[in-house]
Design a protein around this motif. Structure first.
Motif, PDB file in Angstrom:
ATOM      1  N   SER A  77       0.838  -1.196   0.000  1.00 58.95           N
ATOM      2  CA  SER A  77       0.000   0.000   0.000  1.00 58.95           C
ATOM      3  C   SER A  77       0.873   1.246   0.000  1.00 58.95           C
ATOM      4  CB  SER A  77      -0.914   0.012   1.230  1.00 58.95           C
ATOM      5  OG  SER A  77      -0.129   0.153   2.417  1.00 58.95           O
ATOM      6  N   LEU A  78       0.277   2.351  -0.405  1.00 60.41           N
ATOM      7  CA  LEU A  78       1.004   3.619  -0.382  1.00 60.41           C
ATOM      8  C   LEU A  78       1.386   3.980   1.047  1.00 60.41           C
ATOM      9  CD1 LEU A  78       2.065   6.115  -1.836  1.00 60.41           C
ATOM     10  CD2 LEU A  78      -0.223   7.121  -1.635  1.00 60.41           C
ATOM     11  N   GLN A  79       0.500   3.642   2.001  1.00 60.49           N
ATOM     12  CA  GLN A  79       0.806   3.918   3.403  1.00 60.49           C
ATOM     13  C   GLN A  79       2.059   3.169   3.857  1.00 60.49           C
ATOM     14  OE1 GLN A  79      -2.186   3.138   2.171  1.00 60.49           O
ATOM     15  NE2 GLN A  79      -3.870   3.990   3.411  1.00 60.49           N
ATOM     16  N   HIS A  80       2.150   1.887   3.458  1.00 59.21           N
ATOM     17  CA  HIS A  80       3.315   1.101   3.870  1.00 59.21           C
ATOM     18  C   HIS A  80       4.588   1.626   3.209  1.00 59.21           C
ATOM     19  CE1 HIS A  80       5.852  -2.241   5.006  1.00 59.21           C
ATOM     20  NE2 HIS A  80       6.110  -2.506   3.736  1.00 59.21           N
ATOM     21  N   LEU A  81       4.519   1.997   1.951  1.00 61.01           N
ATOM     22  CA  LEU A  81       5.700   2.543   1.268  1.00 61.01           C
ATOM     23  C   LEU A  81       6.151   3.843   1.923  1.00 61.01           C
ATOM     24  CD1 LEU A  81       4.722   1.894  -2.465  1.00 61.01           C
ATOM     25  CD2 LEU A  81       6.363   0.613  -1.070  1.00 61.01           C
ATOM     26  N   CYS A  82       5.196   4.675   2.325  1.00 61.46           N
ATOM     27  CA  CYS A  82       5.550   5.913   3.028  1.00 61.46           C
ATOM     28  C   CYS A  82       6.163   5.595   4.390  1.00 61.46           C
ATOM     29  CB  CYS A  82       4.316   6.795   3.197  1.00 61.46           C
ATOM     30  SG  CYS A  82       3.671   7.490   1.661  1.00 61.46           S
ATOM     31  N   ARG A  83       5.595   4.590   5.080  1.00 59.35           N
ATOM     32  CA  ARG A  83       6.145   4.192   6.377  1.00 59.35           C
ATOM     33  C   ARG A  83       7.589   3.731   6.239  1.00 59.35           C
ATOM     34  NH1 ARG A  83       3.050  -0.415   9.705  1.00 59.35           N
ATOM     35  NH2 ARG A  83       3.277  -1.489   7.698  1.00 59.35           N
ATOM     36  N   MET A  84       7.869   2.915   5.236  1.00 60.01           N
ATOM     37  CA  MET A  84       9.239   2.437   5.046  1.00 60.01           C
ATOM     38  C   MET A  84      10.187   3.589   4.727  1.00 60.01           C
ATOM     39  SD  MET A  84       8.767  -1.161   2.976  1.00 60.01           S
ATOM     40  CE  MET A  84      10.532  -1.417   2.921  1.00 60.01           C
ATOM     41  N   SER A  85       9.718   4.544   3.925  1.00 61.32           N
ATOM     42  CA  SER A  85      10.572   5.692   3.577  1.00 61.32           C
ATOM     43  C   SER A  85      10.922   6.500   4.813  1.00 61.32           C
ATOM     44  CB  SER A  85       9.866   6.584   2.549  1.00 61.32           C
ATOM     45  OG  SER A  85       9.644   5.888   1.339  1.00 61.32           O
ATOM     46  N   ILE A  86       9.940   6.691   5.689  1.00 63.26           N
ATOM     47  CA  ILE A  86      10.186   7.453   6.923  1.00 63.26           C
ATOM     48  C   ILE A  86      11.097   6.680   7.863  1.00 63.26           C
ATOM     49  CG2 ILE A  86       9.088   8.348   9.015  1.00 63.26           C
ATOM     50  CD1 ILE A  86       6.638   9.007   7.236  1.00 63.26           C
ATOM     51  N   ARG A  87      10.841   5.357   8.028  1.00 59.58           N
ATOM     52  CA  ARG A  87      11.597   4.577   8.994  1.00 59.58           C
ATOM     53  C   ARG A  87      13.035   4.309   8.544  1.00 59.58           C
ATOM     54  NH1 ARG A  87       9.494   2.548  13.426  1.00 59.58           N
ATOM     55  NH2 ARG A  87      11.702   2.855  13.934  1.00 59.58           N
ATOM     56  N   ARG A  88      13.321   4.458   7.272  1.00 61.35           N
ATOM     57  CA  ARG A  88      14.717   4.315   6.824  1.00 61.35           C
ATOM     58  C   ARG A  88      15.607   5.397   7.409  1.00 61.35           C
ATOM     59  NH1 ARG A  88      12.357   2.517   1.736  1.00 61.35           N
ATOM     60  NH2 ARG A  88      13.073   0.399   1.297  1.00 61.35           N
ATOM     61  N   VAL A  89      15.017   6.530   7.741  1.00 56.06           N
ATOM     62  CA  VAL A  89      15.833   7.666   8.203  1.00 56.06           C
ATOM     63  C   VAL A  89      15.506   8.088   9.633  1.00 56.06           C
ATOM     64  CG1 VAL A  89      16.183   8.553   5.878  1.00 56.06           C
ATOM     65  CG2 VAL A  89      14.201   9.330   7.181  1.00 56.06           C
ATOM     66  N   MET A  90      14.467   7.499  10.222  1.00 60.77           N
ATOM     67  CA  MET A  90      14.066   7.924  11.562  1.00 60.77           C
ATOM     68  C   MET A  90      13.956   6.722  12.492  1.00 60.77           C
ATOM     69  SD  MET A  90      11.184  10.919  11.036  1.00 60.77           S
ATOM     70  CE  MET A  90      11.377  11.424  12.743  1.00 60.77           C
TER      71      MET A  90
END
Length: 275
Positions: A240-253
């Protein structure tokens, strides 16, 4: 004009470049830092992990001590900042690979821990144990977020070794960050979703020992005690778009920074993989 890589000298193919000698017991696992630095970590039955710099003629940079028994496996976080190592005596260690110091010891397994793997965004850590369980941890807080059991009903801590035919041998995160594969001695390969507590697919496999997903996550390879390698097409799902956004955020935070964000509690739980 297009440039081309230098031609490989066929006489150099297969040439031994380095022989890293220092462990005093069997070496059980090896892992390279994902950042391309050619830093190599080896895990051994001599109770240590050793850090080697292959750009510096294989110089041994550090010995990581803390395990009281055999070290079975190790894995870098995707950004190379953390290392997880697992072994006998229920041990799960997290190491800071900038300072080569122990961050924390994760408590929860009831038997030898034999495999570990980080999620592609580094927000989750999977560990597999002879206690018949795979745990999904938050490596930043040490909390157990999910438990995948391979024996039903699950054994109590007193009998946490479980039946020998339920020992979990290997665990691997898919590159979509949604699926985990595990091998157990009950002759099964299991595919799990990180938001479900039961397998989404099961396949037969005898004498399974280790497993790994292909780069695109479409294939799982599994090695066995008898020297064979088997391949499966894995469950496919468009993230999902939500999961892709979550992964993008968690890669750096890391989790601590996520928890400080001024956002609704439900979004915070989602970003922390708690829903």
């Amino acid at each position: 004009m297009a440039s081309f890589p230098p031609r490989v000298n066929e006489k150099e193919i297969g040439k031994l470049l380095l022989n890293l000698v220092d462990h005093t017991e069997v070496v059980r696992d090896l892992t390279f830092a994902p950042d391309g630095s050619l830093i190599l970590v080896s895990a051994s039955r001599d109770k240590t992990l050793r850090v080697w710099d292959l750009k510096d003629d294989g110089n041994m940079m550090k010995v990581l001590r803390g395990h009281q028994n055999w070290v079975y496996s190790c894995a870098f976080s995707p950004d190379s900042s953390m290392l997880c190592s697992v072994g006998a005596s229920k041990a799960v260690f997290l190491w800071n690979m900038d300072k080569y110091t122990m961050i924390r010891k994760l408590e929860g397994h009831h038997h030898d821990v034999v495999a570990c793997d980080f999620s592609p965004d580094g927000a989750l850590l999977a560990t597999a144990s002879y206690d018949t369980r795979v745990y999904i941890w938050d490596p930043y807080t040490g909390d157990i977020l999910m438990e995948f059991g391979h024996l039903f009903p699950p054994p109590t801590p007193i009998f946490a070794g479980g039946a020998n035919d339920r020992w979990v041998r290997s665990v691997s995160f898919s590159h979509d960050g949604l699926h985990v594969a595990s091998l157990a001695d009950d002759k099964m390969v299991r595919f799990w979703r990180i938001d479900e507590d039961y397998p989404v697919q099961v396949a037969p496999l005898t004498n399974g020992l280790c497993c790994a997903f292909s780069t695109d996550g479409s294939v799982l390879a599994a090695g066995t005690h008898d020297g064979s390698v088997y391949f499966w097409a894995t469950p496919r799902q468009v993230p999902s778009l939500q999961h892709l956004c979550r992964m993008s955020i968690r890669r750096v935070m890391p989790t601590q920074e996520v928890q400080e964000l001024p956002i609704p509690s439900k979004v915070l739980e989602f970003l922390s993989y708690r829903v």
